[in-house]
Design an enzyme around this catalytic site. Structure first.
Site, PDB file in Angstrom:
ATOM      1  N   ASP A  14      -3.112   5.676   2.614  1.00  0.00           N
ATOM      2  CA  ASP A  14      -2.748   6.884   3.348  1.00  0.00           C
ATOM      3  C   ASP A  14      -3.951   7.809   3.348  1.00  0.00           C
ATOM      4  OD1 ASP A  14      -0.347   7.466   4.689  1.00  0.00           O
ATOM      5  OD2 ASP A  14       0.792   7.314   2.836  1.00  0.00           O
ATOM      6  N   ARG A  70      -7.858  10.636  -1.272  1.00  0.00           N
ATOM      7  CA  ARG A  70      -7.664   9.951  -2.547  1.00  0.00           C
ATOM      8  C   ARG A  70      -8.926   9.877  -3.410  1.00  0.00           C
ATOM      9  NH1 ARG A  70      -3.362  10.920  -1.008  1.00  0.00           N
ATOM     10  NH2 ARG A  70      -1.593   9.551  -0.597  1.00  0.00           N
ATOM     11  N   ARG A 117       0.677  17.837   9.385  1.00  0.00           N
ATOM     12  CA  ARG A 117       0.253  16.433   9.496  1.00  0.00           C
ATOM     13  C   ARG A 117       0.256  15.980  10.953  1.00  0.00           C
ATOM     14  NH1 ARG A 117       4.516  13.428   6.007  1.00  0.00           N
ATOM     15  NH2 ARG A 117       3.102  11.650   6.194  1.00  0.00           N
ATOM     16  N   LYS A 120       2.764   6.599  13.181  1.00  0.00           N
ATOM     17  CA  LYS A 120       3.967   6.857  12.409  1.00  0.00           C
ATOM     18  C   LYS A 120       4.502   8.247  12.769  1.00  0.00           C
ATOM     19  CE  LYS A 120       1.492   8.580   8.312  1.00  0.00           C
ATOM     20  NZ  LYS A 120       1.110   8.349   6.913  1.00  0.00           N
ATOM     21  N   HIS A 121       5.792   8.513  12.588  1.00  0.00           N
ATOM     22  CA  HIS A 121       6.873   7.736  11.970  1.00  0.00           C
ATOM     23  C   HIS A 121       7.903   7.454  13.058  1.00  0.00           C
ATOM     24  CE1 HIS A 121       5.027  10.357   8.906  1.00  0.00           C
ATOM     25  NE2 HIS A 121       5.257   9.378   8.033  1.00  0.00           N
ATOM     26  N   HIS A 180      12.059  11.820   2.076  1.00  0.00           N
ATOM     27  CA  HIS A 180      11.848  11.374   0.696  1.00  0.00           C
ATOM     28  C   HIS A 180      13.041  11.765  -0.176  1.00  0.00           C
ATOM     29  CE1 HIS A 180       7.737  11.486   2.316  1.00  0.00           C
ATOM     30  NE2 HIS A 180       7.463  10.552   1.434  1.00  0.00           N
ATOM     31  N   ASP A 227       8.531   2.496   6.489  1.00  0.00           N
ATOM     32  CA  ASP A 227       8.048   3.529   5.594  1.00  0.00           C
ATOM     33  C   ASP A 227       8.416   3.080   4.186  1.00  0.00           C
ATOM     34  OD1 ASP A 227       6.959   5.870   4.620  1.00  0.00           O
ATOM     35  OD2 ASP A 227       8.041   7.176   6.009  1.00  0.00           O
TER      36      ASP A 227
END
Length: 621
Positions: free
Chosen positions: A129, A137, A197, A227-228, A240, A314
């Site tokens: 991601d 990251r 995002r 996505k999504h 989530h 996902d």
């Protein structure tokens, strides 16, 4: 004669050994292309695979970028699990202990991925991601602002450069596949999980930026994911934590949610990720989550939209789906695969999911031909990357390909061009540098305290990095600036101090750090949920400051641009759309008039401004 022949044989052996010893090792080739040799390898490999290996190829699980000794218990467990379940793909991330994300270094990531590739029977697909580039990251890489910031610049070339640079750096460390771009249209200001995002609220603009990103990523041989699906922008629930619903009839879905996905497919996107949302207009069945809906995945995405690439779920460990399968957790993988997904991302229980898939295939519930179809897609993707020829990356080239000065400068420029001035009263901006008297002797710099500037940094947690770069940049310009950090836990007790400081200062900056965070739980009057609105105490503090000093206060949205809809009294409002350090630096430059402000809102802020709004403020000469 015999002695001569023996000498020749020894010499030949010596030459072979030395040529082999000094031969250049093979590393992953570029660009991405499935050639005849790759197709032959994929077909041959599929024919030789037992069912157990085929099922394992369908799963993607986490691996965390860190240094691991090859004989450590952690590495051995990771390797053994990979081989036990014949795992075909990994999603690379780093350790996360909410609210702390522990970034690592490019070399550690590349080394670990190289070792996993070497220890796997078949080559591995590695995804990540990288929504803000590899800097999401890993440190030392090129930093970018959020997608909405790119949208605020209005420059498609930036989106293309964003994809290209991310691709160059990702491939250098051994990541082949990015779970980006976000093709969701953020049409709901209360959306807690998409927000910045997304590139914006206009489906045409979002589609154009998605297409540009794909083009750039492909130029650097990075696989992409839209996505999504079929769209997560018009929701007010974090999937989530719970089950989000996309309302509206089919005509609305066609005109809004689906348009960027159609554009992504036209642009050659490699994969599409399916969301854990319900869409009654597409499937009105009870608990018809898109991820496990044949009507949405197979009928709409594959048949009607004609997408033939890899369809991936996902993360299967998200609350929206696990709650429906709490008593039979392995079953979610079976239902997701039967719906038409090719890859199963992050099952909450790999053993249960693997055994359920294997049992379904053995019983005939899932036809072997259907398994073969998805596995062949995956093998072809691996072959298109050249992984059938070489799996590892050259660690010796990282210092040439990652974090180049030109790329870092471009990421900073994107963040600067995104800064958008929504409101100003003419009394605050630009801020002035002040406060330091230079002296000739070292260690004896004198600071004049003038109480001219108060900076209040509001975040989810004062222990986070949020605001640190902003503080450094401001104090480089106003060394005596008073900087106060607060969060929802501290806002009430700190209010008297902050209000007192506000009364005694000339100008005030309130920087609010609110960005989408997966699974963030806030206690509100309507229960526990994820929200990008400030908590009650933080909001009360904001209103007190603005109520007493709105004319001398500028509010800077370091993330959620919709913040101002809850504070209509704000007179000076600046949006950075991102909490990345490049955005912090850019916001300070804008506050002090060092750069021209010329961004435009890619979304509408209810009661404040419409999409496209943005005041131009020239740089100070």
């Amino acid at each position: 004669m015999l002695l001569v022949m023996l000498r020749r044989a020894l010499l030949l052996g010596f030459l072979v050994l030395n040529v082999s010893a000094f031969a250049k090792p093979k590393y992953q080739p570029l660009p991405v292309k499935l050639d005849r040799e790759g197709e032959k390898w994929a077909q041959k490999t599929l024919r030789k695979m037992p069912l157990e290996e085929k099922i394992g190829q369908l799963f993607m699980v986490w691996t965390r970028a860190e240094f691991l000794n090859s004989n450590s218990a952690t590495y051995l467990q990771l390797r053994d699990e990979m081989n036990k379940y014949h795992v075909g793909s990994f999603a690379m991330t780093v350790h996360y202990e909410p609210p702390f994300l522990y970034k690592n270094q490019p070399y550690e990531a590349a080394d670990l991925l190289n070792r996993l590739q070497g220890d796997s029977k078949l080559p591995l697909l590695i995804a990540a991601d990288f929504e803000l580039g590899v800097s999401n990251r890993l440190n030392g890489t090129t930093a970018f602002p959020n997608a909405m910031a790119i949208g605020a610049t209005g420059r498609l070339q930036y989106a293309e450069d964003f994809g290209r640079i991310t691709g160059e750096e990702a491939r250098a460390i051994g990541v082949h596949w990015n779970f980006f771009p976000v093709a969701d249209v953020n049409s709901n200001p209360d959306n807690p999980i998409i927000n910045t995002r997304s590139f914006g609220e206009d489906p045409q603009q979002v589609g154009d930026f998605v297409s540009a990103y794909i083009r750039g990523a492909h130029s650097a041989s990075l696989l992409t994911t839209a996505k999504h699906f079929p769209g997560h922008g018009d929701t007010a629930t974090d999937s989530h934590l719970g089950l989000a619903q996309v309302t509206g009839d089919r005509a609305r879905l066609e005109s809004l949610e689906l348009r960027p996905f159609r554009k992504a497919i036209e642009s050659g996107v490699d994969s599409i990720m399916v969301a854990h949302v319900t869409v009654p207009a597409l499937d009105s069945g009870p608990n018809a989550v898109a991820t496990v809906s044949p009507e949405i995945v197979t009928h709409l995405l594959k048949q009607q939209l004609g997408f033939s690439g890899i369809v991936i779920t996902d993360a299967l460990d998200m609350g929206a789906l696990t709650r429906l399968y709490a008593t039979e957790i392995g079953r979610e993988a079976v239902d997701a695969f039967k719906a038409g997904n090719d890859m199963l991302l992050i099952p909450p229980d790999l053993d249960a999911a693997y055994r359920a898939m294997l049992a379904a295939a053995r019983s005939g519930e899932i036809p072997i031909s259907r398994v073969d179809q998805s596995v062949l897609k995956i093998l072809r993707m691996k072959a298109s990357l050249g992984l059938n020829k070489a799996r590892q990356v050259d660690l010796g080239t990282l210092d040439q390909k990652v974090g180049t000065p030109a790329n870092i400068a471009l990421g900073q420029q994107m963040a600067q061009d995104a800064i958008t001035l929504v409101k100003k009263n003419g009394a605050v901006l630009p801020l002035k540098k002040s406060g330091t008297t230079a002296v000739s002797l070292p260690y004896q710099t004198m600071t004049e305290v003038r109480d001219q500037l108060l900076v209040v940094i509001v975040s989810d947690d004062v222990r986070l990095e949020a605001g640190r770069a902003l503080e450094r940049e401001i104090k480089m310009r106003v060394p005596d600036a008073k900087v106060i950090y607060t969060d929802e836990q501290l806002a009430r007790v700190m209010s008297p101090e902050i209000i007192q400081a506000a009364r005694g200062t000339t100008k005030i900056v309130i920087a609010v750090y609110e960005s989408p965070t997966a699974g963030k739980m806030m206690r509100t009057t309507s229960g526990v949920r994820n929200s990008l609105s400030l908590g009650d105490d933080s909001a009360s503090l904001m209103r007190q400051v603005l109520g007493n000093a709105s004319t001398k206060t500028v509010v800077v949205a370091m993330g959620n641009p919709y913040l101002a809809k809850d504070f209509p009294e704000v007179q000076n409002y600046l949006c950075a759309f991102s909490a990345a350090q490049v955005s912090e630096v850019s916001a300070v430059k804008a506050l002090f008039g060092e750069i021209e402000i010329h961004g435009h809102l890619p979304v509408s802020i209810p009661g404040i401004a419409r999409r496209g709004a943005g005041l131009v403020l020239p740089a100070e000469k």
